[in-house]
Scaffold this motif. Structure first.
Motif, PDB file in Angstrom:
ATOM      1  N   ILE B  44       0.018  -1.618  -0.331  1.00 25.49           N
ATOM      2  CA  ILE B  44       0.061   0.256  -0.181  1.00 25.49           C
ATOM      3  C   ILE B  44       0.778   1.485  -0.059  1.00 25.49           C
ATOM      4  O   ILE B  44       2.086   1.138   0.364  1.00 25.49           O
ATOM      5  CB  ILE B  44      -0.987  -0.479   1.262  1.00 25.49           C
ATOM      6  N   ASN B  46      -0.146   4.937   1.753  1.00 26.45           N
ATOM      7  CA  ASN B  46      -0.566   6.282   1.857  1.00 26.45           C
ATOM      8  C   ASN B  46      -0.656   6.757   1.824  1.00 26.45           C
ATOM      9  O   ASN B  46       0.689   7.617   2.371  1.00 26.45           O
ATOM     10  CB  ASN B  46      -1.189   5.680   3.223  1.00 26.45           C
ATOM     11  N   ASP B  47      -1.013   8.262   0.951  1.00 26.57           N
ATOM     12  CA  ASP B  47      -0.397   9.858   1.305  1.00 26.57           C
ATOM     13  C   ASP B  47      -0.338  10.508   2.301  1.00 26.57           C
ATOM     14  O   ASP B  47      -0.025  11.363   1.991  1.00 26.57           O
ATOM     15  CB  ASP B  47      -1.046  10.189  -0.153  1.00 26.57           C
ATOM     16  N   SER B  48      -0.586   9.997   3.537  1.00 23.60           N
ATOM     17  CA  SER B  48      -0.571  10.896   4.350  1.00 23.60           C
ATOM     18  C   SER B  48       0.399  10.757   5.655  1.00 23.60           C
ATOM     19  O   SER B  48       0.381   9.733   6.034  1.00 23.60           O
ATOM     20  CB  SER B  48      -2.496  10.639   5.255  1.00 23.60           C
ATOM     21  N   PHE B  53      -2.886   3.961   8.334  1.00 24.37           N
ATOM     22  CA  PHE B  53      -3.540   3.250   7.074  1.00 24.37           C
ATOM     23  C   PHE B  53      -3.849   2.016   7.829  1.00 24.37           C
ATOM     24  O   PHE B  53      -3.022   1.137   7.724  1.00 24.37           O
ATOM     25  CB  PHE B  53      -3.734   3.152   5.621  1.00 24.37           C
ATOM     26  N   THR B  63       1.626   4.541   7.817  1.00 25.61           N
ATOM     27  CA  THR B  63       1.444   5.370   6.847  1.00 25.61           C
ATOM     28  C   THR B  63       2.783   5.067   5.344  1.00 25.61           C
ATOM     29  O   THR B  63       3.716   4.488   6.194  1.00 25.61           O
ATOM     30  CB  THR B  63       2.047   7.078   7.703  1.00 25.61           C
ATOM     31  N   TRP B 400      -8.729   5.467  11.669  1.00 25.58           N
ATOM     32  CA  TRP B 400      -7.364   5.453  11.580  1.00 25.58           C
ATOM     33  C   TRP B 400      -6.256   5.654  12.895  1.00 25.58           C
ATOM     34  O   TRP B 400      -7.110   5.598  14.109  1.00 25.58           O
ATOM     35  CB  TRP B 400      -7.075   6.720  11.164  1.00 25.58           C
ATOM     36  N   VAL B 412      -7.743  10.966   2.056  1.00 19.10           N
ATOM     37  CA  VAL B 412      -6.783  10.407   2.593  1.00 19.10           C
ATOM     38  C   VAL B 412      -6.673   9.857   1.914  1.00 19.10           C
ATOM     39  O   VAL B 412      -8.489   9.267   0.702  1.00 19.10           O
ATOM     40  CB  VAL B 412      -6.252   9.366   3.408  1.00 19.10           C
ATOM     41  N   VAL B 414      -4.963   6.163  -0.855  1.00 19.31           N
ATOM     42  CA  VAL B 414      -4.253   4.955  -0.552  1.00 19.31           C
ATOM     43  C   VAL B 414      -4.674   4.003  -2.029  1.00 19.31           C
ATOM     44  O   VAL B 414      -5.427   3.634  -2.113  1.00 19.31           O
ATOM     45  CB  VAL B 414      -4.895   4.236   0.326  1.00 19.31           C
ATOM     46  N   SER B 416      -3.623   0.292  -3.530  1.00 19.23           N
ATOM     47  CA  SER B 416      -3.044  -0.796  -3.155  1.00 19.23           C
ATOM     48  C   SER B 416      -2.859  -1.424  -4.044  1.00 19.23           C
ATOM     49  O   SER B 416      -3.546  -1.273  -5.469  1.00 19.23           O
ATOM     50  CB  SER B 416      -3.955  -1.451  -2.355  1.00 19.23           C
TER      51      SER B 416
END
Lengths: 142, 423
Positions: B44, B46-48, B53, B63, B400, B412, B414, B416
């Motif tokens: 994955i 996760n851009d946060s 996530f 993250t 989260w 957020v 994500v 995958s």
């Protein structure tokens, strides 16, 4: 003209026999007391709903070789599903612990040997493969 | 850590699981045991940087780029003891908060088939309250990269139980009907926005019914569970209440009761529909959580997923959402004696922001749009690519892991990518 008619009839007989020989039928071993099954009963056994024949004897369904024409045709005729869908269906049932998929074999000969030797097995074969050791319990409607 | 008073039921289930392992070993030499497995290698992104996530509350939040949330491997032994008796053991190794060895066993049960229509099971089993409840770890078997978190995340805390159930099944018309009734208990290590917590549910009563025809299936389910133990302590509230005798703050004990968890009921009601004609695929579920405990808010959650299938590829879009249904929980401190000095009354009133914070800390309110493709690469391998865009309302980040408090109404993304096998 008469000779032409004879050729035509011969041709249709050949096509008809050929079609019949390539038709799939559901079979059990000669010693299995089951004489006939409905389509629903075949679905119940092959889709893991019940693990016995209607008479209560444990049923062990057998599959043809993965990816074979016979296997793909069988599941299309039975539940109108592709082999991929059947694989995903069985992954759900197997790993939810509900039932195990039909046994599969590396070759069709191995499958036929197993089918002939056990009272509990049920399988599907081409009409042309049926011999005295097997008993047809269901024919798909044409 | 909790010091659970293990009930006899729980102890018996553990013994049963260990004995099934022994049985599996002794049968392994013959064809009475079938071994199968499944695995997912999933990455994955996760851009946060603020919100970690996680697919559900039992898994640590991550993250950036990570293989941890989705990757897993599972092994299953099906043991045929006799035509009536069989056993199933399933162990799954994956990243999770709970690292007790016994809890890597997802499933270990003994089954007795009374006849073609009735089955009884005892041991550890999956709680059959939603579509994917019994195979949620088997990525090969479902469409998405993972089950939609809005619907599945919270109920995952009761996804397994130790106890017994009875299954009734029969052909009905052109389809097949099943009904299940179960009873048991479970421990779960779950995470909130912060660190992990242990919770023990008892008196779990489950009921589900499903009807399936060739192309469609409907299901309904119900779960009633009682919180018996919870590793979050109430010492802060106890200390605060202890400072003020009941004749000064009569509302104190009532406030304590609101936050206490022992014996509080959690109920889940779920409905689901699935249609699949080999070209179009529709799946939807809706669930309601009814909670007697104010810290765990009543919620409604659900999703709708539409897929188009062509030549081994399924292109899909999903919308999922969760939101609380009880939004006006009081943060009042309760009755204060009119004889209380003004300074004391003011001190008690100063607890209101703390009460509000406690009530808000576990609220999930968000929706996610997902697009993806599922590619059946071979008979035993499925590849999946999925993009999720989640919009979180206010500061309701309960699904989260919060590393840094982000601004309100955060979004957020994500991405995958996974490979999923069965073997």
């Amino acid at each position: 003209m008469r000779q032409c008619m004879i050729h035509l009839i011969t041709f249709f007989l050949f096509v008809s026999c050929s079609y019949s020989a390539h038709a799939l039928v559901v079979v059990v071993g000669k010693n299995n007391p089951v004489e006939a099954l409905s389509k629903t009963q075949v679905i119940d056994i092959y889709m893991g709903r019940y693990n016995t024949f209607p008479n209560g004897v444990v049923a062990r369904p057998l599959d043809r070789v993965a990816g074979s024409d016979a296997k793909q045709k069988f599941y299309r005729l039975l539940v109108n599903k592709s082999e991929e869908k059947i694989n995903a269906y069985w992954a759900r049932l197997l790993f939810s612990g509900r039932a195990s998929p039909p046994s599969s074999y590396a070759t069709n000969d191995e499958m036929l040997d197993e089918l002939r030797s056990s009272k509990q097995t049920i399988g599907y074969v081409l009409e042309s493969e049926v011999d005295d050791s097997l008993k047809v319990v269901y024919r798909f409607e044409k | 850590m909790l010091h659970f008073k293990r009930s006899q039921l729980h102890f018996a289930a553990c013994l049963l699981m260990l004995s099934l392992c022994a049985v599996s070993d002794s049968f392994a030499a013959n064809d009475k045991v079938k071994l199968n497995g499944f695995a997912t290698l999933g990455a994955i992104y996760n851009d946060s940087d603020d919100l970690g996530f996680r697919p559900n509350l039992k898994i640590p939040g991550r993250t950036g780029l990570s293989l941890a949330p989705d990757s897993l491997i599972g092994l299953q032994a099906n043991i045929n003891i006799s035509p009536q008796w069989d056993a199933v053991i399933q162990a799954v190794y994956r990243d999770k908060l709970d690292e007790k060895a016994i809890n890597y066993l997802d499933v270990a049960f003994l089954r007795y088939r009374l006849n073609n229509r009735l089955e009884l099971r005892g041991g550890r089993m999956n709680t059959d309250i939603y579509f994917l409840s019994e195979y949620k770890s088997v990525g090969y078997a479902y469409l998405w990269a993972r089950p939609p978190a809005e619907f599945y995340s919270k109920v995952t805390s009761v996804s397994q139980f130790e106890g017994g159930d009875v299954l009734f099944k029969r052909s009905l018309g052109d389809g097949f009907f099943t009904a299940k009734l179960g009873y048991g208990e479970t421990d779960a290590s779950i995470a909130t926005t912060g660190d992990g917590l242990d919770v023990h549910f008892t008196n779990m009563l489950m009921a589900s019914a499903s009807y399936q025809q060739n192309n469609w299936q409907v299901r309904a389910s119900f779960l009633d569970a009682r919180v018996n133990d919870f590793s979050a302590d109430l010492n802060t509230i106890d200390d605060a209440i202890a400072l003020f005798p009941p004749n000064i703050w009569p509302g104190g004990p009532r406030l304590r009761e609101r936050f206490d968890f022992v014996g509080k009921k959690q109920q889940f009601f779920g409905l689901g529909y699935r249609f699949d004609n080999d070209t179009w695929l529709v799946q939807s579920e809706i669930g309601f959580i009814n909670s007697q405990w104010d810290i765990e808010r009543d919620t409604v959650s659900g999703y709708v997923s539409l897929g188009y299938q062509n030549d081994g590829m399924t292109y899909f879009a999903t919308v999922s959402a969760v939101e609380p249904t009880k939004n006006n929980l009081s943060d009042r401190v309760g009755e204060i004696s009119p004889n209380a000095p003004a300074a004391i009354a003011a001190a008690i009133q100063s607890f209101r922001p703390l009460i509000r914070e406690a009530l808000e800390q576990n609220v999930a309110n968000q929706h996610t749009f997902s697009l993806g493709v599922n590619w059946m690469f071979s008979a035993s391998l499925v590849a999946k690519l999925q993009l999720d865009h989640s919009v979180i309302a206010d500061d309701d980040y309960a699904l989260w892991r919060v590393y840094n408090e982000p601004e309100a109404d955060h979004t957020v993304n994500v991405a995958s990518l996974s490979l999923n096998w069965v073997f």
